[in-house]
Design an enzyme around this catalytic site. Structure first.
Site, PDB file in Angstrom:
ATOM      1  N   CYS A 266      38.948  42.578  28.989  1.00 29.59           N
ATOM      2  CA  CYS A 266      39.296  43.435  30.425  1.00 29.59           C
ATOM      3  C   CYS A 266      38.984  44.920  29.884  1.00 29.59           C
ATOM      4  O   CYS A 266      40.215  45.233  29.833  1.00 29.59           O
ATOM      5  CB  CYS A 266      40.210  43.265  30.950  1.00 29.59           C
ATOM      6  SG  CYS A 266      39.921  44.304  32.684  1.00 29.59           S
TER       7      CYS A 266
ATOM      8  N   ARG B 287      32.320  39.799  42.555  1.00 21.02           N
ATOM      9  CA  ARG B 287      33.674  40.182  41.385  1.00 21.02           C
ATOM     10  C   ARG B 287      34.239  41.387  42.139  1.00 21.02           C
ATOM     11  O   ARG B 287      35.422  41.506  42.415  1.00 21.02           O
ATOM     12  CB  ARG B 287      34.138  39.366  40.488  1.00 21.02           C
ATOM     13  CG  ARG B 287      35.353  39.354  40.717  1.00 21.02           C
ATOM     14  CD  ARG B 287      35.993  37.708  38.963  1.00 21.02           C
ATOM     15  NE  ARG B 287      37.330  37.879  38.977  1.00 21.02           N
ATOM     16  CZ  ARG B 287      38.087  39.064  38.436  1.00 21.02           C
ATOM     17  NH1 ARG B 287      37.424  39.037  36.976  1.00 21.02           N
ATOM     18  NH2 ARG B 287      39.224  38.288  37.333  1.00 21.02           N
TER      19      ARG B 287
END
Length: 497
Positions: free
Chosen positions: A317, A416
């Site tokens: 991430c 998303r």
């Protein structure tokens, strides 16, 4: 603008202080079981896991194969939602067909099917027995079975048909769909069977195999529903939820979870409200991710079954560097746990917490559980294993598995991250992780480490671990002391070997 009077800390910055290890603190007495969904204080959660580990809602991680394996060892997977609704529902259904001790036939053939074709189908599915029906379809009238023990291609020929080598229904011992697993196994041993077809209205609903008997004993922690089917979760989003939730519920998903890097939004609240209006307490939907008590309380009030904690702490991430939002995983957990416990005291409702991110090794998992997490969500951990859906490849003599984030270009999961259908920038990377072998072996090793940590802290269950754990921040000098480099002895260069 407000600046919090704290340093954002990670799980690496704490150590556990040992507690009194009593005579009761033995591996056999340690219970790692945890609630998965909200429940009244003092009551049991409707869904529990014996192993507090769930797989991340990611394309590179949560396939039906991994979901079956993880459920067998006591955890639970969330089938990813970055796919067509019907495809995700099919993945969920594939897992639900795996009843503990009962299995559906992966190969169904007709009486006139050539033996060569049967052999190919059995090899492709790694199965040893096929069901024979009048139509050759799974819902056709049951006529018998044929296994690899019933024919040999060199002796009988690939063109010979199933009808000449099959065992017909009249010569088989069968059971009705109401049979219990213990009774089914009793029939197998009593009649010296290798397979017991389970029938309903003249059709096969499942098979019980003699070879699965030991597997049933081995997977005694399996996460199963009231019908002994393996449990499975599924990811959803806040856009097509009105179509996706009904399809997943119909497929048999046991629990759903909103898949978002930042869950503190009205969009998630509306999704939770829809599920509550349509299904009441019969459908559980987790929400997140959050990093503070405000966001937890907002989602808990909206009806979240559990709340995921963590923004920007995942191995692949890049949200923090791209958008500048997030919080150290330890700081986030400590804040949200305090609010979770206060919420339970105020409302009488306990909403479990899932630690999602910042878990680089097994000791971090122990730290997260000590800080109050009920269970942990892992991506990189499971991506390394045989059961993950990504490719295994060799680079420079070392084996790796492919691994990519849902915020990467490869995932093409733009919605998303609120990028309106087009990836303008990435919040995740695409790369590789060192291959680590079997899920069964790795989870068992992790369980052993978590058990040992709890014993050292004088706890035999997670609730006591939450309550009694004593943690201390670690200084930079402490890191140096435990990080001294040594040359590890290898037999190949050891003259004494």
């Amino acid at each position: 603008m407000k600046i919090l009077p704290e340093i954002s800390r990670t799980l690496s910055e704490y150590l556990l202080i040992p507690g009194l290890t009593t005579e009761d603190c033995t591996p056999d007495n340690v219970d790692l079981g945890a609630p998965l969904v909200r429940h009244r204080v003092g009551e049991e959660s409707a869904i529990r896991v014996a192993t507090p580990m769930v797989s991340a809602i990611m394309q590179a991680v949560s396939s039906p194969t991994l979901a079956v394996a993880l459920a067998q060892v006591g955890g639970l997977s969330f089938i990813h939602q970055n796919q067509q609704i019907e495809d995700q529902a099919a993945d969920v259904l594939a897992v639900k067909r795996h009843k503990a001790g009962f299995r559906t036939s992966d190969v169904t053939v007709a009486p006139l099917t050539p033996l060569g074709e049967v052999a190919q189908q059995l090899a492709a599915t790694e199965q040893g027995v096929a069901v024979v029906t009048e139509s050759g379809k799974a819902d056709g009238e049951f006529l018998g079975i044929i296994s690899l023990d019933d024919f040999h291609l060199e002796r009988h020929g690939a063109s010979e048909t199933v009808s000449n080598r099959m065992r017909g229904r009249d010569e088989l011992v069968t059971a009705s769909a109401s049979v219990s697993l213990s009774d089914a196994n009793e029939l197998i041993w009593q009649h010296h069977l290798d397979v017991l077809p389970v029938l309903e209205d003249g059709r096969v609903v499942s098979l019980v195999l003699k070879k699965d008997y030991q597997a049933h004993k081995t997977y005694h922690r399996a996460t199963v529903d009231n019908e002994k089917r393996l449990r499975v979760g599924a990811g959803i989003n806040s856009r097509d939820f009105k179509d996706r939730i009904p399809a997943l519920v119909e497929a048999g998903a046991d629990v759903l979870c909103l898949d978002s890097s930042d869950g503190y939004s009205e969009y998630q609240a509306k999704t939770l409200e829809f599920a509550q209006e349509q299904y009441g307490d019969d459908v559980f939907v987790g929400a997140g991710n959050v990093v503070d008590g405000r966001a937890f309380r907002y989602l808990a009030d909206a009806g979240a079954a559990f709340v995921k904690v963590g923004i920007g702490g995942g191995a692949i991430c890049t949200t923090r560097e791209q958008k500048g939002i997030g919080r150290g995983q330890a700081s986030a957990l400590l804040d949200v746990v305090e609010t979770r416990d206060a919420y339970a005291q105020e409302t009488g409702v306990y909403v479990p917490l899932c630690c999602d991110g910042g878990l680089l090794n097994d000791s971090h998992m122990a730290m997260a559980l000590a800080m109050g997490s009920d269970f942990i969500m892992l991506g990189r951990y499971f991506a390394r294993l045989d059961e993950s859906p990504s490719r295994k490849l060799q680079i420079g003599g070392q084996w790796y598995k492919e691994y990519w984030g849902e915020g990467s270009q490869r995932a093409q999961n733009a919605a998303r991250y609120g990028q309106r259908g087009q990836m303008v920038f990435e919040e995740g990377v695409d790369g590789y992780v060192p291959y680590a072998g079997s899920l069964y072996d790795n989870v068992e090793r992790t369980r052993a480490k978590l058990t040992s940590t709890m014993i050292s802290c004088g706890a035999t269950n997670l609730r006591d671990f939450h309550r009694d754990a004593v943690l201390v921040p670690v200084s930079a000098e402490s890191f140096k002391q435990t990080g001294a480099e040594i040359q590890v002895r290898r037999p190949a260069i050891d003259a004494a070997e």
